[in-house]
Design an enzyme around this catalytic site. Sequence first.
Site, PDB file in Angstrom:
ATOM      1  N   GLU A 113     -12.221 -10.114   4.093  1.00  0.00           N
ATOM      2  CA  GLU A 113     -11.246  -9.157   3.568  1.00  0.00           C
ATOM      3  C   GLU A 113     -10.140  -9.928   2.866  1.00  0.00           C
ATOM      4  OE1 GLU A 113     -10.007  -6.314   6.543  1.00  0.00           O
ATOM      5  OE2 GLU A 113     -11.885  -5.218   6.395  1.00  0.00           O
ATOM      6  N   HIS A 230      -2.475   1.256   1.280  1.00  0.00           N
ATOM      7  CA  HIS A 230      -3.831   0.724   1.071  1.00  0.00           C
ATOM      8  C   HIS A 230      -4.215   0.982  -0.379  1.00  0.00           C
ATOM      9  CE1 HIS A 230      -8.054  -0.175   1.569  1.00  0.00           C
ATOM     10  NE2 HIS A 230      -7.819  -0.577   2.803  1.00  0.00           N
ATOM     11  N   ARG A 276      -2.794  -7.084  -0.071  1.00  0.00           N
ATOM     12  CA  ARG A 276      -2.866  -5.633  -0.258  1.00  0.00           C
ATOM     13  C   ARG A 276      -1.708  -5.060  -1.088  1.00  0.00           C
ATOM     14  NH1 ARG A 276      -4.639  -2.706   5.222  1.00  0.00           N
ATOM     15  NH2 ARG A 276      -6.677  -3.572   4.775  1.00  0.00           N
ATOM     16  N   HIS A 337      -0.711   3.753   4.543  1.00  0.00           N
ATOM     17  CA  HIS A 337      -1.792   3.358   5.454  1.00  0.00           C
ATOM     18  C   HIS A 337      -1.279   2.858   6.802  1.00  0.00           C
ATOM     19  CE1 HIS A 337      -5.775   1.950   6.478  1.00  0.00           C
ATOM     20  NE2 HIS A 337      -5.392   0.686   6.557  1.00  0.00           N
ATOM     21  N   ARG A 372       1.155  -6.620   6.646  1.00  0.00           N
ATOM     22  CA  ARG A 372       0.098  -6.912   7.617  1.00  0.00           C
ATOM     23  C   ARG A 372      -1.145  -7.468   6.946  1.00  0.00           C
ATOM     24  NH1 ARG A 372      -4.272  -3.782   9.479  1.00  0.00           N
ATOM     25  NH2 ARG A 372      -3.634  -2.218   7.964  1.00  0.00           N
TER      26      ARG A 372
HETATM   27  C1  SIN Z   1      -9.882  -1.342   5.739  1.00  0.00           C
HETATM   28  O1  SIN Z   1     -10.999  -1.206   6.210  1.00  0.00           O
HETATM   29  O2  SIN Z   1      -9.654  -1.599   4.566  1.00  0.00           O
HETATM   30  C2  SIN Z   1      -8.708  -1.161   6.636  1.00  0.00           C
HETATM   31  C3  SIN Z   1      -8.509  -2.356   7.421  1.00  0.00           C
HETATM   32  C4  SIN Z   1      -7.088  -2.458   7.811  1.00  0.00           C
HETATM   33  O3  SIN Z   1      -6.271  -1.652   7.395  1.00  0.00           O
HETATM   34  O4  SIN Z   1      -6.771  -3.396   8.514  1.00  0.00           O
END
Ligand code: SIN
Length: 539
Positions: A113, A230, A276, A337, A372
């Site tokens: 990620e 998000h 993000r 989010h 975060r």
């Molecule tokens: C996601 O799956 O993008 C959310 C994960 C997160 O917010 O930590």
Amino acid sequence: MTVETDFIVIGSGIAGLRAALELAAAGARVTVLTKERASESNTEYAQGGVAVALSEDDEVSLHEDDTLSAGAGLCDEEAVRVLVEDGRRYMQELIEWGAEFDREGGELLFTQEAAHSRRRILHAGGDATGHEIVRSLLARSGQQVRIQFVTHAATERLLVEDGHCRGVLYLDPLVRARRELRAWAVVLASGGTGQLYLHTTNPAVATGDGMAMAYGAGAELADMEFVQFHPTALNVADAPRFLLSEAMRGEGGVLRNEDGRRFMPRYHERAELAPRDIVSRSIVAEMERTATRTVYLDMTALAARYLRRRFPKIYDTCLRYGLDITREPVPVSPAAHYIMGGVRTDLDGRTTLPGLYAAGEVACTGVHGANRLASNSLLEGLVFGARAGRAIVADAARQPRATGGTTPAAVAAVASVTDDEETTASGEIVLAVRKRVRRLMWERVGILRSRQSLERALREFDQIAGAKLRAPSRNFLTVATLIARAALWREESRGAHHRVDFPKTDDTNWRVHSIQREGAEISGSETVDFESAESPALT
Ligand code: SIN
């Protein structure tokens, strides 16, 4: 009649369930109050997974570095160390308890990620990670006779006596009565505030009541200005802003503009895997540049079979709205989010109000700083839920019970709710207040903020507060005001907080946490952690 249990947990997501299990394991009777059915929480909808340094090429120090760098200079370093170190142990325990994470050839699978230097995200059922965690924790709680669930309980305020939190007042809609439940301590694990915004990935229960109740009871809140948006929520008319997991970009998905062109490489060297907040702001800039209200997430370069297996929930949901992720790019835009701020806690979940503990999204431990790192929140709930449970047991052992003897763990009605007509009318007011606040938060306290937009929002919140509001609206408005106030106070841009009138990060003046307490001016503190009045930190 006053009825007691030993400990109260408010919320049944990962933090609340983990805290309840810790308390019950120590022999205590625990009552878990939850607003909906027990399985309904933000945790249930978590897709991407849990970040944890368990793979062979990973190290806790790398996870620690990535978390600190995402946090933009405002993480509590000790809290981050606890998170990444204890995280391994608690995740292994969760697996032993029966949580089934995805594997290949018996080995755990890790995905990538944004802003992670390693593939370190564990997932379950492809994109149904939260569901599997809730399932396994509820199954374990079900084996514990000492844990009692009270579902559909809307908490209204905390009971405070002699400067000590002693319980909670809540509304039980099933029997239409207010009830008072008393205990030695209360653990707030009531989750976040996504519903304060017009567009959010969060379920209906994420209305921030826990933060409002803690504030009303005299506890301090920290870092409320830091709200994470998000980048990729489904953007289809009349559909909820369903989350399209960051893991989709981690697995190779790219973002395209209205003309079908990839744009993220123009905004950041890490392109779609930039932090993000940067991806969200880049999307906003690209939508403005192209005068559109959406961009597109394109997964079509990946094999259709792989996509259906890896993202089954996302595939099915998009299909329901006529979109096949294996064949076409899907419209997305940012949505609220996660909130990094919350009720100020020490490393063991103690808040500044004795008898009140907090864990998970409702709390501010300082692990996330100003932004975060993706998939650190489930880990935080697990680790700090367990630690809060442990701390309560230790604190309780050191202190005599102040509320007298115990009675069976049941609850008592203390007042009846008013008649149908009034309830209907107040229901309408709640909806109207929420609608207005959500729009103001989105437009004026959202991804891009300025003095002007924030002052305007605060003026309107003041006007709304002048009306006679019942607890749900009052709580909603309180949290909105706390976010807007902190955002106005912080005259710089850092992490998820972006002021167009102060676009730079100012480490000289603003490397501090905002602290808010009822009746006091907002102030800055170098740490989130504080000297607990109740007892020293556990080792
Ligand atoms: C996601 O799956 O993008 C959310 C994960 C997160 O917010 O930590």
